[in-house]
Design a protein around this motif. Structure first.
Motif, short mmCIF file in Angstrom:
data_model
loop_
_atom_site.label_atom_id
_atom_site.label_comp_id
_atom_site.label_asym_id
_atom_site.label_seq_id
_atom_site.Cartn_x
_atom_site.Cartn_y
_atom_site.Cartn_z
N LYS A 39 89.64 40.01 0.12
CA LYS A 39 90.61 39.62 -0.92
C LYS A 39 90.34 40.48 -2.15
CE LYS A 39 91.71 34.75 -0.13
NZ LYS A 39 91.29 34.47 1.21
N SER A 41 91.12 41.26 -6.06
CA SER A 41 91.74 40.78 -7.31
C SER A 41 91.72 41.89 -8.34
CB SER A 41 91.00 39.54 -7.83
OG SER A 41 89.63 39.85 -7.96
N GLU A 71 95.38 41.42 0.11
CA GLU A 71 94.43 41.07 1.16
C GLU A 71 94.42 42.13 2.25
OE1 GLU A 71 93.63 36.97 2.70
OE2 GLU A 71 95.54 36.63 1.65
N SER A 228 85.33 39.95 -0.74
CA SER A 228 86.21 40.07 -1.92
C SER A 228 85.82 41.30 -2.72
CB SER A 228 86.07 38.82 -2.80
OG SER A 228 84.76 38.73 -3.27
N GLU A 230 86.68 42.86 -6.84
CA GLU A 230 87.41 42.72 -8.10
C GLU A 230 87.54 44.08 -8.77
OE1 GLU A 230 85.68 39.69 -10.64
OE2 GLU A 230 86.87 40.43 -12.34
#
Ligand code: S3P
Length: 435
Positions: A39, A41, A71, A228, A230
Protein backbone atom coordinates in the motif's frame (compact mmCIF):
# COMPACT_ATOMS: atom_id res chain seq x y z
CA UNK A 1 -4.58 26.34 -21.44
CA UNK A 2 -3.40 29.88 -20.60
CA UNK A 3 -3.20 31.07 -16.99
CA UNK A 4 -3.05 34.59 -15.57
CA UNK A 5 -1.27 35.41 -12.32
CA UNK A 6 -2.19 38.73 -10.72
CA UNK A 7 -0.10 40.75 -8.26
CA UNK A 8 -0.66 40.03 -4.56
CA UNK A 9 0.74 41.76 -1.47
CA UNK A 10 1.45 38.77 0.73
CA UNK A 11 0.90 35.05 1.03
CA UNK A 12 0.38 33.11 4.25
CA UNK A 13 -0.87 29.84 5.67
CA UNK A 14 0.21 26.22 5.60
CA UNK A 15 0.25 23.54 2.93
CA UNK A 16 1.11 19.86 2.69
CA UNK A 17 3.75 19.28 0.04
CA UNK A 18 2.55 17.06 -2.86
CA UNK A 19 4.23 13.66 -3.19
CA UNK A 20 7.64 13.32 -4.79
CA UNK A 21 7.49 12.55 -8.51
CA UNK A 22 10.82 10.71 -8.70
CA UNK A 23 10.04 8.56 -5.66
CA UNK A 24 6.42 7.86 -6.71
CA UNK A 25 7.66 6.42 -10.00
CA UNK A 26 10.47 4.43 -8.42
CA UNK A 27 8.25 2.74 -5.83
CA UNK A 28 5.88 1.60 -8.59
CA UNK A 29 8.77 -0.02 -10.50
CA UNK A 30 10.68 -1.51 -7.57
CA UNK A 31 7.43 -2.46 -5.79
CA UNK A 32 6.15 -4.28 -8.88
CA UNK A 33 9.43 -6.23 -9.04
CA UNK A 34 9.28 -7.19 -5.34
CA UNK A 35 5.97 -8.87 -6.12
CA UNK A 36 4.14 -8.55 -2.84
CA UNK A 37 1.10 -6.56 -1.69
CA UNK A 38 2.17 -2.94 -1.03
CA UNK A 39 0.00 0.00 0.00
CA UNK A 40 1.55 3.31 -1.10
CA UNK A 41 0.56 6.54 0.65
CA UNK A 42 1.59 10.07 -0.29
CA UNK A 43 1.78 8.98 -3.97
CA UNK A 44 1.87 11.88 -6.43
CA UNK A 45 -1.44 11.67 -8.23
CA UNK A 46 -0.15 13.40 -11.37
CA UNK A 47 0.20 12.54 -15.03
CA UNK A 48 3.86 11.39 -15.00
CA UNK A 49 3.52 8.79 -12.22
CA UNK A 50 0.20 7.69 -13.74
CA UNK A 51 1.91 7.13 -17.10
CA UNK A 52 4.51 4.95 -15.39
CA UNK A 53 1.76 3.08 -13.56
CA UNK A 54 -0.18 2.25 -16.73
CA UNK A 55 3.05 1.27 -18.53
CA UNK A 56 3.84 -1.22 -15.74
CA UNK A 57 0.29 -2.60 -15.84
CA UNK A 58 0.72 -3.07 -19.59
CA UNK A 59 3.56 -5.54 -18.90
CA UNK A 60 1.60 -7.42 -16.26
CA UNK A 61 2.00 -5.47 -13.00
CA UNK A 62 -1.15 -5.25 -10.87
CA UNK A 63 -1.29 -1.67 -9.64
CA UNK A 64 -4.58 0.00 -8.65
CA UNK A 65 -5.22 3.59 -7.70
CA UNK A 66 -8.25 4.42 -5.63
CA UNK A 67 -8.40 8.17 -4.83
CA UNK A 68 -5.04 8.80 -3.14
CA UNK A 69 -4.18 5.25 -2.13
CA UNK A 70 -2.16 3.20 -4.56
CA UNK A 71 -1.90 -0.55 -4.13
CA UNK A 72 0.49 -2.95 -5.79
CA UNK A 73 -0.86 -6.51 -5.74
CA UNK A 74 1.15 -9.70 -5.80
CA UNK A 75 1.18 -11.20 -9.30
CA UNK A 76 0.57 -14.89 -9.91
CA UNK A 77 2.19 -14.60 -13.36
CA UNK A 78 5.54 -13.23 -14.55
CA UNK A 79 5.73 -9.91 -16.39
CA UNK A 80 4.64 -10.20 -20.02
CA UNK A 81 5.45 -8.64 -23.38
CA UNK A 82 3.03 -5.92 -24.46
CA UNK A 83 1.80 -6.19 -28.05
CA UNK A 84 1.07 -2.47 -28.28
CA UNK A 85 3.64 0.32 -27.78
CA UNK A 86 4.13 1.48 -24.20
CA UNK A 87 3.22 5.18 -23.93
CA UNK A 88 5.00 7.26 -21.28
CA UNK A 89 3.39 10.64 -22.06
CA UNK A 90 5.64 13.51 -20.95
CA UNK A 91 7.70 11.46 -18.49
CA UNK A 92 11.47 11.34 -19.06
CA UNK A 93 11.89 9.45 -15.80
CA UNK A 94 9.20 6.94 -16.83
CA UNK A 95 10.63 6.15 -20.26
CA UNK A 96 14.29 6.03 -19.21
CA UNK A 97 13.81 3.99 -16.04
CA UNK A 98 11.44 1.56 -17.75
CA UNK A 99 13.80 1.09 -20.71
CA UNK A 100 16.32 -0.26 -18.21
CA UNK A 101 13.81 -2.19 -16.15
CA UNK A 102 12.16 -3.90 -19.16
CA UNK A 103 15.60 -4.65 -20.67
CA UNK A 104 16.51 -6.52 -17.50
CA UNK A 105 13.26 -8.50 -17.59
CA UNK A 106 14.18 -9.80 -21.05
CA UNK A 107 10.91 -8.63 -22.60
CA UNK A 108 10.55 -7.12 -26.05
CA UNK A 109 8.94 -3.68 -26.03
CA UNK A 110 8.48 -0.41 -27.91
CA UNK A 111 8.44 2.70 -25.75
CA UNK A 112 7.04 6.02 -26.96
CA UNK A 113 6.01 9.39 -25.54
CA UNK A 114 4.31 12.69 -26.31
CA UNK A 115 5.66 15.38 -28.64
CA UNK A 116 8.09 16.78 -26.06
CA UNK A 117 9.38 13.36 -24.93
CA UNK A 118 9.83 12.35 -28.59
CA UNK A 119 12.37 15.19 -28.99
CA UNK A 120 14.50 14.19 -26.00
CA UNK A 121 17.79 12.25 -26.18
CA UNK A 122 17.51 8.54 -25.42
CA UNK A 123 21.00 7.28 -26.37
CA UNK A 124 22.19 8.23 -22.90
CA UNK A 125 20.33 5.13 -21.64
CA UNK A 126 20.30 3.03 -24.80
CA UNK A 127 24.11 3.12 -25.41
CA UNK A 128 25.08 1.73 -21.97
CA UNK A 129 22.23 -0.82 -22.12
CA UNK A 130 23.61 -2.02 -25.48
CA UNK A 131 27.05 -2.31 -23.82
CA UNK A 132 25.29 -4.36 -21.13
CA UNK A 133 24.22 -6.86 -23.81
CA UNK A 134 20.87 -5.61 -25.07
CA UNK A 135 19.72 -5.13 -28.67
CA UNK A 136 17.88 -1.83 -28.77
CA UNK A 137 17.14 0.54 -31.65
CA UNK A 138 15.97 4.15 -31.66
CA UNK A 139 14.88 6.66 -34.24
CA UNK A 140 18.16 8.56 -34.56
CA UNK A 141 18.61 8.62 -30.79
CA UNK A 142 14.98 9.53 -30.10
CA UNK A 143 11.78 7.52 -29.54
CA UNK A 144 10.46 4.99 -30.38
CA UNK A 145 12.88 2.92 -28.30
CA UNK A 146 12.63 -0.68 -29.49
CA UNK A 147 13.95 -3.32 -27.10
CA UNK A 148 14.53 -6.31 -29.36
CA UNK A 149 16.45 -8.92 -27.36
CA UNK A 150 19.80 -9.75 -25.76
CA UNK A 151 20.56 -10.39 -22.10
CA UNK A 152 22.17 -8.25 -19.44
CA UNK A 153 25.75 -9.28 -18.75
CA UNK A 154 27.03 -9.96 -15.25
CA UNK A 155 29.03 -7.45 -13.18
CA UNK A 156 28.84 -4.55 -15.66
CA UNK A 157 30.96 -1.53 -14.75
CA UNK A 158 30.15 1.95 -16.01
CA UNK A 159 31.46 5.46 -15.52
CA UNK A 160 28.72 8.06 -15.95
CA UNK A 161 29.65 10.45 -18.80
CA UNK A 162 26.91 12.91 -17.79
CA UNK A 163 25.25 13.76 -14.49
CA UNK A 164 21.89 12.00 -14.79
CA UNK A 165 19.92 10.16 -12.13
CA UNK A 166 17.63 8.81 -14.85
CA UNK A 167 20.54 7.11 -16.62
CA UNK A 168 22.07 5.82 -13.38
CA UNK A 169 18.68 4.47 -12.23
CA UNK A 170 17.92 2.90 -15.61
CA UNK A 171 21.16 0.87 -15.44
CA UNK A 172 20.66 -0.10 -11.80
CA UNK A 173 17.09 -1.23 -12.58
CA UNK A 174 18.28 -3.24 -15.59
CA UNK A 175 20.72 -5.09 -13.31
CA UNK A 176 18.17 -5.46 -10.55
CA UNK A 177 15.40 -6.87 -12.76
CA UNK A 178 17.83 -9.27 -14.47
CA UNK A 179 19.20 -10.46 -11.12
CA UNK A 180 22.70 -9.14 -11.82
CA UNK A 181 25.24 -6.92 -10.09
CA UNK A 182 26.54 -3.58 -11.35
CA UNK A 183 29.16 -1.00 -10.38
CA UNK A 184 28.62 2.63 -11.42
CA UNK A 185 31.08 5.48 -10.96
CA UNK A 186 29.35 8.82 -10.65
CA UNK A 187 31.80 11.77 -10.83
CA UNK A 188 28.98 14.29 -10.32
CA UNK A 189 26.51 13.29 -7.62
CA UNK A 190 22.85 13.05 -8.69
CA UNK A 191 19.64 12.19 -6.83
CA UNK A 192 19.93 8.85 -5.06
CA UNK A 193 16.31 7.76 -4.51
CA UNK A 194 16.79 4.48 -6.39
CA UNK A 195 19.73 3.50 -4.19
CA UNK A 196 17.87 4.51 -1.00
CA UNK A 197 14.76 2.56 -2.01
CA UNK A 198 16.71 -0.60 -2.89
CA UNK A 199 18.37 -0.39 0.52
CA UNK A 200 14.99 0.16 2.20
CA UNK A 201 13.65 -2.98 0.55
CA UNK A 202 16.54 -5.08 1.87
CA UNK A 203 18.76 -4.93 -1.24
CA UNK A 204 22.52 -4.89 -0.88
CA UNK A 205 23.84 -1.67 -2.35
CA UNK A 206 27.13 -0.09 -1.26
CA UNK A 207 28.02 3.55 -1.73
CA UNK A 208 31.64 4.65 -1.46
CA UNK A 209 32.97 8.15 -1.85
CA UNK A 210 36.25 8.33 -3.73
CA UNK A 211 38.37 11.07 -5.29
CA UNK A 212 36.61 10.22 -8.60
CA UNK A 213 33.16 10.69 -7.08
CA UNK A 214 30.62 8.15 -5.84
CA UNK A 215 31.01 4.45 -6.51
CA UNK A 216 27.67 2.64 -6.37
CA UNK A 217 27.76 -1.16 -6.22
CA UNK A 218 24.63 -3.27 -6.43
CA UNK A 219 25.31 -6.80 -5.13
CA UNK A 220 23.16 -9.91 -5.40
CA UNK A 221 20.38 -9.22 -2.97
CA UNK A 222 17.67 -11.01 -1.04
CA UNK A 223 14.83 -8.58 -0.95
CA UNK A 224 12.33 -8.54 1.90
CA UNK A 225 8.62 -8.03 1.30
CA UNK A 226 7.33 -4.63 2.34
CA UNK A 227 3.63 -4.06 3.02
CA UNK A 228 3.53 -0.29 2.83
CA UNK A 229 5.52 2.66 1.56
CA UNK A 230 5.07 6.35 2.32
CA UNK A 231 6.21 8.83 -0.35
CA UNK A 232 7.62 12.07 1.10
CA UNK A 233 6.78 15.46 -0.41
CA UNK A 234 8.52 16.73 -3.53
CA UNK A 235 11.17 19.37 -2.81
CA UNK A 236 10.98 20.45 -6.47
CA UNK A 237 7.27 21.31 -6.03
CA UNK A 238 7.91 22.95 -2.65
CA UNK A 239 10.46 25.17 -4.47
CA UNK A 240 7.64 27.17 -6.14
CA UNK A 241 5.94 27.79 -2.80
CA UNK A 242 9.26 28.69 -1.12
CA UNK A 243 10.20 31.28 -3.76
CA UNK A 244 6.66 32.74 -3.77
CA UNK A 245 6.96 33.39 -0.02
CA UNK A 246 10.51 34.76 -0.28
CA UNK A 247 9.81 37.31 -3.02
CA UNK A 248 6.44 38.56 -1.72
CA UNK A 249 6.23 41.08 1.11
CA UNK A 250 5.40 40.30 4.76
CA UNK A 251 4.68 36.64 3.98
CA UNK A 252 5.11 33.63 6.23
CA UNK A 253 4.20 30.08 5.30
CA UNK A 254 4.60 26.54 6.59
CA UNK A 255 5.17 23.72 4.09
CA UNK A 256 4.70 20.30 5.69
CA UNK A 257 6.33 17.00 4.82
CA UNK A 258 8.95 18.18 2.33
CA UNK A 259 11.51 15.61 1.14
CA UNK A 260 14.96 16.81 2.21
CA UNK A 261 17.21 14.21 0.59
CA UNK A 262 20.70 15.77 0.45
CA UNK A 263 20.93 15.17 -3.32
CA UNK A 264 17.78 17.26 -3.89
CA UNK A 265 18.02 20.34 -1.68
CA UNK A 266 20.76 22.32 -3.39
CA UNK A 267 18.23 25.12 -3.90
CA UNK A 268 17.89 25.43 -0.12
CA UNK A 269 21.65 25.86 0.19
CA UNK A 270 21.66 28.44 -2.63
CA UNK A 271 18.71 30.40 -1.23
CA UNK A 272 20.21 30.46 2.28
CA UNK A 273 23.40 31.86 0.76
CA UNK A 274 21.18 34.47 -0.94
CA UNK A 275 19.98 35.51 2.53
CA UNK A 276 16.66 33.64 2.52
CA UNK A 277 14.77 33.22 5.77
CA UNK A 278 13.97 29.49 5.74
CA UNK A 279 13.88 27.19 8.77
CA UNK A 280 13.63 23.42 8.84
CA UNK A 281 11.61 21.96 11.70
CA UNK A 282 10.41 18.46 12.58
CA UNK A 283 13.21 16.77 10.63
CA UNK A 284 12.62 12.99 10.44
CA UNK A 285 13.15 9.91 8.28
CA UNK A 286 10.35 8.25 6.29
CA UNK A 287 11.09 5.07 4.31
CA UNK A 288 14.83 5.83 4.24
CA UNK A 289 14.28 9.42 3.01
CA UNK A 290 14.85 12.52 5.16
CA UNK A 291 11.93 14.93 5.32
CA UNK A 292 10.78 17.85 7.43
CA UNK A 293 8.62 20.96 7.55
CA UNK A 294 9.78 24.32 6.21
CA UNK A 295 8.94 27.76 7.60
CA UNK A 296 9.59 30.40 4.95
CA UNK A 297 9.37 34.18 5.37
CA UNK A 298 9.75 37.12 2.97
CA UNK A 299 13.42 37.95 2.53
CA UNK A 300 15.72 40.53 1.02
CA UNK A 301 17.58 38.25 -1.35
CA UNK A 302 21.10 38.87 -2.64
CA UNK A 303 22.44 37.54 -5.94
CA UNK A 304 25.28 34.98 -5.89
CA UNK A 305 27.45 32.94 -8.24
CA UNK A 306 26.52 29.25 -8.08
CA UNK A 307 29.25 26.64 -7.76
CA UNK A 308 29.50 24.17 -10.66
CA UNK A 309 29.18 21.13 -8.41
CA UNK A 310 25.73 22.13 -7.15
CA UNK A 311 24.15 22.23 -10.63
CA UNK A 312 23.03 18.53 -10.87
CA UNK A 313 21.45 18.95 -7.44
CA UNK A 314 19.33 21.96 -8.49
CA UNK A 315 18.78 21.15 -12.15
CA UNK A 316 14.96 21.11 -11.89
CA UNK A 317 14.90 24.23 -9.73
CA UNK A 318 16.87 26.59 -12.03
CA UNK A 319 13.74 28.13 -13.63
CA UNK A 320 12.25 29.05 -10.23
CA UNK A 321 15.69 30.09 -8.91
CA UNK A 322 15.82 32.48 -11.88
CA UNK A 323 12.61 34.09 -10.61
CA UNK A 324 14.12 34.48 -7.12
CA UNK A 325 17.18 36.04 -8.82
CA UNK A 326 14.96 38.64 -10.56
CA UNK A 327 14.08 40.10 -7.15
CA UNK A 328 17.52 39.77 -5.55
CA UNK A 329 19.98 42.60 -5.07
CA UNK A 330 22.83 42.24 -7.58
CA UNK A 331 23.50 39.54 -10.13
CA UNK A 332 23.06 35.78 -9.97
CA UNK A 333 25.39 33.70 -12.13
CA UNK A 334 24.42 30.20 -13.26
CA UNK A 335 26.92 28.27 -15.41
CA UNK A 336 27.54 24.64 -16.38
CA UNK A 337 23.84 23.98 -16.81
CA UNK A 338 23.59 22.92 -20.47
CA UNK A 339 21.47 19.89 -19.41
CA UNK A 340 18.67 22.48 -19.17
CA UNK A 341 18.49 22.39 -22.96
CA UNK A 342 17.22 18.78 -23.02
CA UNK A 343 14.51 18.89 -20.37
CA UNK A 344 10.75 19.02 -21.07
CA UNK A 345 11.62 22.15 -23.07
CA UNK A 346 14.88 23.95 -23.75
CA UNK A 347 14.70 25.52 -20.31
CA UNK A 348 17.61 27.86 -20.94
CA UNK A 349 15.77 29.45 -23.86
CA UNK A 350 12.34 29.25 -22.23
CA UNK A 351 13.62 30.97 -19.07
CA UNK A 352 15.45 33.63 -21.05
CA UNK A 353 12.37 34.31 -23.24
CA UNK A 354 10.24 34.66 -20.10
CA UNK A 355 12.73 37.01 -18.43
CA UNK A 356 12.78 39.09 -21.60
CA UNK A 357 8.98 39.35 -21.57
CA UNK A 358 9.26 40.55 -17.96
CA UNK A 359 11.92 43.08 -19.02
CA UNK A 360 14.49 41.56 -16.65
CA UNK A 361 18.05 42.32 -17.69
CA UNK A 362 19.97 39.09 -18.22
CA UNK A 363 22.74 37.55 -20.32
CA UNK A 364 22.35 34.16 -21.96
CA UNK A 365 25.48 32.02 -21.83
CA UNK A 366 26.01 28.82 -23.78
CA UNK A 367 25.51 26.86 -20.55
CA UNK A 368 23.66 29.21 -18.24
CA UNK A 369 22.34 32.66 -17.41
CA UNK A 370 23.41 35.81 -15.64
CA UNK A 371 20.40 37.54 -14.13
CA UNK A 372 20.55 41.14 -12.93
CA UNK A 373 18.10 41.49 -10.05
CA UNK A 374 15.89 44.48 -9.43
CA UNK A 375 13.99 45.39 -6.32
CA UNK A 376 10.92 46.74 -8.06
CA UNK A 377 7.92 44.80 -9.38
CA UNK A 378 8.16 43.57 -12.96
CA UNK A 379 6.18 44.86 -15.92
CA UNK A 380 5.32 42.20 -18.50
CA UNK A 381 5.37 43.51 -22.05
CA UNK A 382 3.89 40.35 -23.57
CA UNK A 383 2.47 36.91 -22.82
CA UNK A 384 5.01 34.28 -21.75
CA UNK A 385 5.19 30.91 -23.49
CA UNK A 386 5.85 27.96 -21.17
CA UNK A 387 6.57 25.76 -24.21
CA UNK A 388 4.35 23.13 -22.58
CA UNK A 389 6.88 22.79 -19.75
CA UNK A 390 5.33 22.47 -16.28
CA UNK A 391 8.28 23.98 -14.41
CA UNK A 392 8.52 27.01 -16.76
CA UNK A 393 4.77 27.60 -16.40
CA UNK A 394 4.80 27.44 -12.59
CA UNK A 395 7.96 29.58 -12.29
CA UNK A 396 6.52 32.48 -14.30
CA UNK A 397 3.14 32.20 -12.57
CA UNK A 398 5.03 32.74 -9.29
CA UNK A 399 6.73 35.79 -10.83
CA UNK A 400 3.23 37.16 -11.50
CA UNK A 401 2.74 37.93 -7.83
CA UNK A 402 5.45 40.59 -8.11
CA UNK A 403 4.15 42.01 -11.40
CA UNK A 404 2.61 45.46 -11.85
CA UNK A 405 -0.38 44.30 -13.90
CA UNK A 406 -0.24 40.52 -13.89
CA UNK A 407 1.31 38.02 -16.30
CA UNK A 408 -0.28 35.63 -18.78
CA UNK A 409 1.43 32.27 -19.23
CA UNK A 410 0.59 30.25 -22.33
CA UNK A 411 0.37 26.49 -22.61
CA UNK A 412 0.06 25.54 -18.93
CA UNK A 413 -1.72 22.18 -19.26
CA UNK A 414 1.40 20.19 -18.37
CA UNK A 415 1.37 21.52 -14.81
CA UNK A 416 -0.73 18.35 -14.36
CA UNK A 417 2.38 16.21 -14.99
CA UNK A 418 3.95 17.13 -11.63
CA UNK A 419 1.76 19.44 -9.49
CA UNK A 420 -1.93 19.23 -10.52
CA UNK A 421 -3.10 21.12 -7.42
CA UNK A 422 -0.64 23.99 -8.05
CA UNK A 423 -3.24 26.72 -8.74
CA UNK A 424 -5.50 25.74 -5.83
CA UNK A 425 -2.55 25.40 -3.44
CA UNK A 426 -1.10 28.78 -4.39
CA UNK A 427 -4.49 30.49 -4.35
CA UNK A 428 -5.22 29.05 -0.87
CA UNK A 429 -2.04 30.83 0.27
CA UNK A 430 -3.27 34.09 -1.24
CA UNK A 431 -2.07 34.07 -4.83
CA UNK A 432 -4.41 35.01 -7.67
CA UNK A 433 -4.01 32.55 -10.51
CA UNK A 434 -6.89 31.86 -12.88
CA UNK A 435 -7.72 30.74 -16.40
C1 S3P B 1 14.95 12.70 -12.43
C2 S3P B 1 16.23 13.06 -12.76
C3 S3P B 1 16.56 14.35 -13.41
C4 S3P B 1 15.44 15.36 -13.24
C5 S3P B 1 14.09 14.75 -13.56
C6 S3P B 1 13.80 13.60 -12.62
C7 S3P B 1 14.72 11.37 -11.83
O1 S3P B 1 16.76 14.14 -14.79
O2 S3P B 1 15.68 16.47 -14.08
O3 S3P B 1 13.08 15.71 -13.42
O4 S3P B 1 13.61 11.08 -11.35
O5 S3P B 1 15.66 10.56 -11.85
P1 S3P B 1 18.20 13.74 -15.40
O6 S3P B 1 18.50 12.37 -14.97
O7 S3P B 1 18.00 13.84 -16.89
O8 S3P B 1 19.15 14.76 -14.89
Amino acid sequence: MNLTSRPVRKISGEVICPGDKSISQRILIIGALLNCNIKISGFLNAQDPLSTMSALNQIGALINKDSNLVEIKKRSRPFNTSKSPIYLGNSGTGIRLLTGFISGLNLKATLIGDESLSQRPMLRVVDPLVKMGKKISTNDGKTPIKIKGGSIIKNFEYQMPIASAQVKSSLILASLSSGNCIKIKEPKVTRDHTEKMIEYCGGKIDIQNSSEGKIITLHKSNFSDISSYEVVGDFSSAAFIIVAALISKKSKILIKNVGLNATRIGLLEVLLEMNANIKIVNRRKTCNEICGDLIVESSDLEGIELSDSIIPNIIDEIPILSIAACFAEGKTIIKNASELKVKESNRLKATSDGLEALNIKHDVLDDGLIIYGQNSDVAASKEIDSFGDHRIAMSFLVAGLRSKDGVVIKNCKNIETSFPSFCNTMNDLGMKIYE
